[in-house]
Design a protein around this motif. Structure first.
Motif, PDB file in Angstrom:
ATOM      1  N   ALA A   1       0.826  -1.210   0.000  1.00 40.98           N
ATOM      2  CA  ALA A   1       0.000   0.000   0.000  1.00 40.98           C
ATOM      3  C   ALA A   1       0.859   1.259   0.000  1.00 40.98           C
ATOM      4  O   ALA A   1       0.336   2.359   0.144  1.00 40.98           O
ATOM      5  N   LEU A   2       2.163   1.063  -0.151  1.00 44.13           N
ATOM      6  CA  LEU A   2       3.114   2.178  -0.208  1.00 44.13           C
ATOM      7  C   LEU A   2       3.057   3.063   1.029  1.00 44.13           C
ATOM      8  O   LEU A   2       3.203   4.276   0.946  1.00 44.13           O
ATOM      9  N   LEU A   3       2.845   2.444   2.138  1.00 46.13           N
ATOM     10  CA  LEU A   3       2.848   3.211   3.391  1.00 46.13           C
ATOM     11  C   LEU A   3       4.262   3.211   3.965  1.00 46.13           C
ATOM     12  O   LEU A   3       5.170   2.584   3.428  1.00 46.13           O
ATOM     13  N   LEU A   4       4.432   3.933   5.062  1.00 47.54           N
ATOM     14  CA  LEU A   4       5.706   3.910   5.782  1.00 47.54           C
ATOM     15  C   LEU A   4       5.453   3.167   7.098  1.00 47.54           C
ATOM     16  O   LEU A   4       5.205   3.787   8.136  1.00 47.54           O
TER      17      LEU A   4
END
Lengths: 350, 854
Positions: free
Chosen positions: B391-394
């Protein structure tokens, strides 16, 4: 019967922190070997001193903090810090230098900030800077590469030199021979020469600059580059920071060199002398103190590259790796805050 | 540039970010065809919607057939629940749920009779049914997404917008799980039939059956099934995608197939895309073509601690324990029983929980297979989690904030977009249970959001209430002036004028004589005290006047009461009969109370107004607000416990307040029911209302309030008490001949007289209403009331101090100052004289009432 409850996921990789740290330390071996070849056994002695100090210091702090000593020591992070500091300081520096440096790195820079994962600054580099500022003489008298040295510092003379046995006859004998072998690093020499009005070409005729970039230093850097390549291959580190450092340093150096080859050092000299490769692959890539996102890491690395160039060229110190890394460390949280990847399903960042 | 459809037809694939490649281990369970296990003896069928959207159609002891619906309900997302086999309902109880929490949930326990008899099934063909009928059949079959989320399928098959692309999800990216794999291998034609129904319903431009490349047989079989099917060629294809976890996630799959991202917070239908699981397609064809509801599913039973791993058709409701026992489960120490796959599944603490519609796998690994738990170590910010996050989160930033409980900051890093796939935890070198941190943070955020929403609602309500009270207060003040003027007019025209004036003068003189010492009081106080005795005198006069008039008005009141009753018939016909009776009862009680109460009225009668009284009244004049009244009742009940005395006294009013007033028996119930009133007896100021400005609430309002209250009274005996406040206002008006209907109103509205015991003027009421009373019930009520009035009187005395304070707050009686003759301003104690007069009168009246009663 009772069944075990656990949160998903129930599987995980076998690559753990201690393995990562161990691999970093192992990948330093090529550089260590080459460095010892050129600069004698001093580095290995420093290494032993640093590692034992680091482990003792870490254990003591863990004891004080009522934490599990074994678990902390087994994460190998102290080992990496100790090795990095040991290879960074002059091989024949007195013993107390590395001990002070290691204690400072472990106790103050790392543990007082909360231990592994919480330190703001790279412990090895912070300690290096402390030593450089506090003991400039000891920290800048580097040993001459053995290929051009008059006297080779063997293990015994290195020991006597490091532990400062000055009062015996034997010690004086060895001390004399050692003194003849110490000299400024190539970058230092070049800086001094340039300030004396010599051109880089004139300066480069000196024996210390024999070989590809500078005698010994080129191969030491090459060995660290190889170690770094292995780390990349093992996915111990990601490429972003290392490549960004080398690329930005190269671009800056090329720019200067193209404008004025006589007063600016060549890109090759920049990349393969001093601590460039060590910094690019082993120091700046310390994940704790670096930016975390890929884009952030590119910025972080580029910043270090530019700072290295700027400090080496315009600053007061011949080498700039430690300062550049520390300055970039300060910016890492800032970079992380503003450089966020665009999440899935979002048009822009945030 | 190729169009998306062309790219889809070419099988072009996009890259989904992140993801991991965990060891697959699918071969453990996918080597043999789907088989069946012996039918279990006992089934647990959760009926979670019962009580919300549905009702149970069976009860304990009923015989049920396989496929028989156990619930009935409505609502868009409602799904019926069916009996998985034939047998008897042996219990309907709270039973541990198949959930990580194992929280108990209402469940039907069915004892199988072993016959497995189907209920009557109706087969259909697609042509016979309209789309609405098909959707209805899918709904009635209880079909929910079989991939794990179990979202009602009919909702996804009836989207608001046009659907261009349907993706049939056969990815099954979790390691170990092979239920979809085996279903596609063994039942490809049935799945295609289900896809045909989906095609019929949604009419998309393309249907893509997506399968990971680790299931070549499944892909081959599905391709062959497409060749055999009658679906339009060129519109449907199998697309094989590279194996990577979590490609089977809806958002990830859409990204891989189309390159599009589902916007955060949106659903795929907004992109014209719908994703259905292959198992759902199978269930849909079973429902339409065979009429079978969803009562069984394929479950992968796997792990090294199972002797016969494989895929099995398990009736829903089969317990995990039964299922595992049937495949020779050998638990080891520290055994984990995981529902779902190793990446997203949850471990069960209790195996006596049912297989659900979304349960695709039971994994019982050996300790060597899945590593024992490791301890969490320090995060070294390596960023591997961010690399792995699809989800391309950090994840690491989320972790810092979640750990520090800075949930708002975590939310600012798009925590809500986390799909909890577990990739970050999987790659974490420090063994940090990241997903667990996110779950905690998410639920905390959810709770906070709910609380915030509720607070906002409460604020809106509160502000609306303040506004309403303000409006009502203004209206009342306006009315007060009007009423005062009217009274004045009446007084002048009355032949009692002279007597009243004389009484007032006497009272004033006495008061003056008694209050010499208070000359030095503060100006504001003296002004008020000047008002007080005068007013008290006026009141006394009014009372006397009322007494006579009221007695005369008695018969007309009764008539008026009848009239109002007739009006109220429209609202609540049932109450009509009781009204009359109640009026009498009320009167009797009030009369009895008055006797005692009057003794306590020294102070009260001297008090000319009550801000608190009117405020209190405001609180009470809210019968239309049902909820608020209930809340008030609840609050009052709580108070009532503390104020046992007060509650006891108020209970006396209750038989009256309760429409079904069965006086003797209800008096105990009443304590609770009348808790609303418990504060009123403590507020002597209320007693003044009849005499002062507060009586200004319009007739209409009072009547409406009474009517509403009466209607409610049936359901909410307690709430009826809420109307009380309007009554004291209406009641005094009744004493003025011109407004006599109000008196009946007041009595009609289940005649709440909680304030009356303290109100000397109300002693007149017994005469108005009671002259004809010789009812037994009334007498009983009176007896009860009398007893309670004694206590009440004590309470009233206790409240003297309070009422004195109220005196100083007096604001509304300036009109009376105009009437003052020669009263010196410092006559604070004149009030007492007036009170004494009133008291004496009340006694007399009470006595006569008693005689009359006897």
């Amino acid at each position: 019967m009772a069944f075990k409850i656990a949160s998903s996921p129930h599987v995980s990789t076998s690559l753990h922190t201690n393995t990562v740290m161990k691999r970093v330390a192992l990948c330093l071996i090529p550089g260590l070997v080459v460095q010892s070849y050129y600069f004698g056994f001093g580095t290995l002695i420093q290494l032993l001193l640093a590692v034992s100090t680091a482990y003792l210091a870490e254990a003591a702090v863990m004891k004080l903090r009522n934490k599990n000593i074994k678990a902390t020591l087994s994460d190998n992070s102290a080992l990496v810090t100790a090795v990095l500091l040991a290879v960074a300081i002059p091989p024949l520096a007195p013993w107390w230098l590395i001990v002070i440096g290691t204690l400072f790195a472990i106790v103050i820079v790392k543990q007082l900030y909360g231990g592994l994962g919480n330190n703001v600054f790279n412990p090895a580099m912070a300690a290096y800077v402390l030593l450089l500022i506090s003991f400039p003489v000891q920290m800048t008298s580097w040993i001459a590469p053995q290929t051009i040295a008059l006297n080779h510092a063997d293990i015994l003379s290195s020991l006597f030199s490091i532990f400062e046995f000055r009062h015996s006859f034997l010690a004086e004998h060895f001390q004399l021979s050692i003194d003849g072998t110490t000299m400024a690093t190539p970058l230092d020499t070049l800086k001094t020469d340039l300030s004396m009005g010599l051109t880089t070409t004139e300066s480069m005729t000196k024996p210390i600059f024999s070989g590809m970039a500078a005698e010994g230093w080129f191969w030491v850097n090459m060995a660290y580059l190889i170690g770094g390549a292995i780390m990349l291959k093992l996915k111990v580190i990601r490429w972003h920071i290392s490549i960004a450092i080398l690329a930005s340093l190269f671009v800056c150096a090329s720019f200067g060199y193209l404008i004025s080859p006589d007063t600016f050092v060549s890109p090759l000299m920049h990349l393969f002398s001093g601590g460039t490769m060590l910094a690019a692959f082993f120091i700046a890539t310390d994940p704790v103190t670096a930016a975390t996102s890929p884009r952030g890491r590119l910025i972080f690395g580029a910043m270090i590259g530019v700072l290295i160039y700027v400090i080496r060229t315009f600053g007061g110190y011949p080498d700039a790796v430690a300062f550049a890394v520390l300055l970039a460390n300060m910016c890492a949280p800032f970079i992380d805050y503003y450089v966020r990847p665009r999440s899935y399903g979002h048009r822009t960042g945030n | 540039m190729l169009t998306l459809l062309e790219q889809l037809d070419k099988g072009f694939l996009w890259q989904s970010p992140g993801g991991i490649h965990p060891p697959q281990l699918k071969t453990l369970s996918n080597q043999s065809a789907i088989s069946r296990l012996p039918l279990a003896k006992r089934f647990i069928v959760p009926v979670p919607l019962v009580g919300e959207q549905a009702i149970l159609t069976v009860s304990v002891g009923d015989k049920v057939l396989k496929g028989q619906a156990l619930t009935e309900g409505s609502g868009f997302t409602y799904l019926p629940v069916h009996a998985p086999t034939s047998g008897h309902i042996i219990a309907i109880e709270q039973h541990a749920s198949n959930h990580a929490s194992a929280l108990p949930i209402l469940s039907c326990v069915i004892e199988a009779d072993g016959l497995d008899t189907w209920c009557e099934l109706t087969s259909n063909s697609l042509e016979q049914l309209s789309k609405t009928e098909i959707l209805s059949k899918i709904k009635q079959a209880g079909i929910a997404g079989m991939g794990g989320a179990a979202f009602p399928s009919h909702v996804k098959l009836n989207p608001a917008s046009e659907i261009d692309l349907v993706i049939i999800n056969g990815i099954e990216c979790e390691p170990y799980i092979t239920s979809d794999d085996r279903l596609m291998r063994d039942h490809s034609d049935e799945i295609l039939a289900g896809v045909g129904i989906i095609h019929h319903l949604l009419n998309p431009q393309r249907i893509i059956i997506a399968i990971e490349d680790n299931k070549p047989e499944a892909a081959k079989n599905m391709q062959a099934a497409i060749e055999r099917s009658s679906l339009p060629k060129g519109q449907i294809r199998v697309t094989v995608i590279p194996t990577k976890y979590p490609s089977g996630g809806e958002k990830q799959l859409i990204q891989i197939i189309t390159g599009k991202e589902v916007p955060s917070g949106a659903i795929p239908a907004q992109l014209g895309i719908v994703v259905h699981n292959v198992g759902t397609a199978y269930a849909i064809q079973d429902a339409i073509y065979h009429g079978k509801p969803l009562v069984e599913r394929v479950v992968t039973l796997t792990g090294e601690n199972i002797a016969k791993p494989g895929n099995y058709w398990l009736p829903l409701g089969t317990t995990v324990a039964d299922a595992l026992q049937a495949v020779d489960f050998k638990p080891s120490t520290q055994q984990k029983v995981i529902v779902g796959g190793p990446m997203m599944g949850y471990a069960l603490a209790d195996l006596d929980v049912p297989i659900l519609k979304g349960t695709n796998c039971l994994l019982v690994p050996s300790p060597e297979e899945i590593a024992p738990d490791t301890t969490e170590k320090a995060c070294i910010r390596c960023g591997e989690c961010a690399v792995a996050c699809p989800a391309l989160l950090l994840p690491q930033q989320l972790f810092w904030h979640a750990k520090a409980q800075e949930y708002d900051k975590a939310a600012s890093f798009n925590l809500k977009d986390c799909i909890e796939c577990g990739c970050c935890s999987y790659v974490c070198p420090s063994d940090i249970p990241l997903v667990e941190y996110y779950r905690v943070a998410k639920s905390a955020l959810k709770t906070a959001a709910e609380e915030k929403h509720q607070a906002e609602q409460a604020k809106i309500r509160f502000e609306a209430r303040l506004q309403r009270l303000e409006d009502e207060k203004n209206a009342r003040e306006a009315k007060a002036k009007e009423a005062a003027a009217k009274r004045q007019a009446n007084m002048k025209s009355s032949d009692k004028d002279a007597v009243a004036a004389a009484m007032a003068r006497i009272a004033a003189k006495k008061a003056q004589a008694e209050s010499n010492t208070s000359v030095s009081e503060a100006p504001t106080v003296t002004t008020q005290t000047a008002i007080d005795p005068k007013k008290a005198a006026v009141n006394a006069a009014i009372e006397r006047a009322k007494a006579k008039k009221a007695a005369q008005a008695d018969t007309s009141n009764v008539k008026a009461a009848d009239h109002t009753d007739a009006l109220l018939d429209n609202i609540n016909a049932d109450d009509v009969k009781t009204d009359d009776k109640q009026a009498k009862v009320a009167a009797a009680i009030a009369r009895a109370k008055a006797k005692k109460a009057a003794q306590a009225n020294d102070v009260i009668s001297s008090q000319t107004d009550a801000i608190t009284g009117s405020e209190h009244n405001k609180d009470q004049v809210t019968p239309p607000d049902d909820k608020q009244a209930r809340v008030a009742a609840a609050v009052a009940r709580a108070k009532a416990k503390k104020l046992a005395q007060a509650a006891a006294s108020s209970s006396a009013t209750d038989p009256i307040a309760t429409p079904d007033a069965n006086v003797p028996t209800e008096s105990t119930d009443a304590t609770d029911a009348s808790a609303d009133h418990s504060t009123e007896p403590l507020t002597p100021s209320n007693t003044i209302e009849p005499q002062t400005a507060d009586s200004s609430v319009s007739d209409k309002q009072a009547r409406v309030a009474a009517a509403v209250a009466k209607a409610k009274a049936k359901k909410l005996a307690q709430v009826a008490a809420g109307t009380s406040a309007t009554d004291p206002i209406a009641t005094p008006d009744a004493n003025v001949p011109t407004e006599s209907t109000d008196a009946t109103d007041a009595t009609d509205a289940s005649a709440d007289h909680s304030t009356e015991p303290l109100t000397p003027s109300n002693t007149i009421e017994p005469q108005t209403a009671d002259s004809s009373v010789s009812d037994k019930q009334a007498r009983v009520a009176a007896a009860v009331a009398k007893a309670k009035a004694k206590k009440l009187a004590q309470v009233a005395e206790d409240n003297q101090d309070q009422s004195l304070e109220n005196q100083h707050n007096e604001q509304h009686n300036e009109q009376h100052t105009e009437m003052s003759t020669a009263l010196s301003p410092e006559q604070a104690k004149k009030a007492k004289v007036a009170a004494a007069v009133a008291k004496a009168k009340a006694k007399k009246l009470a006595k006569s009432a008693e005689q009359e009663e006897q």
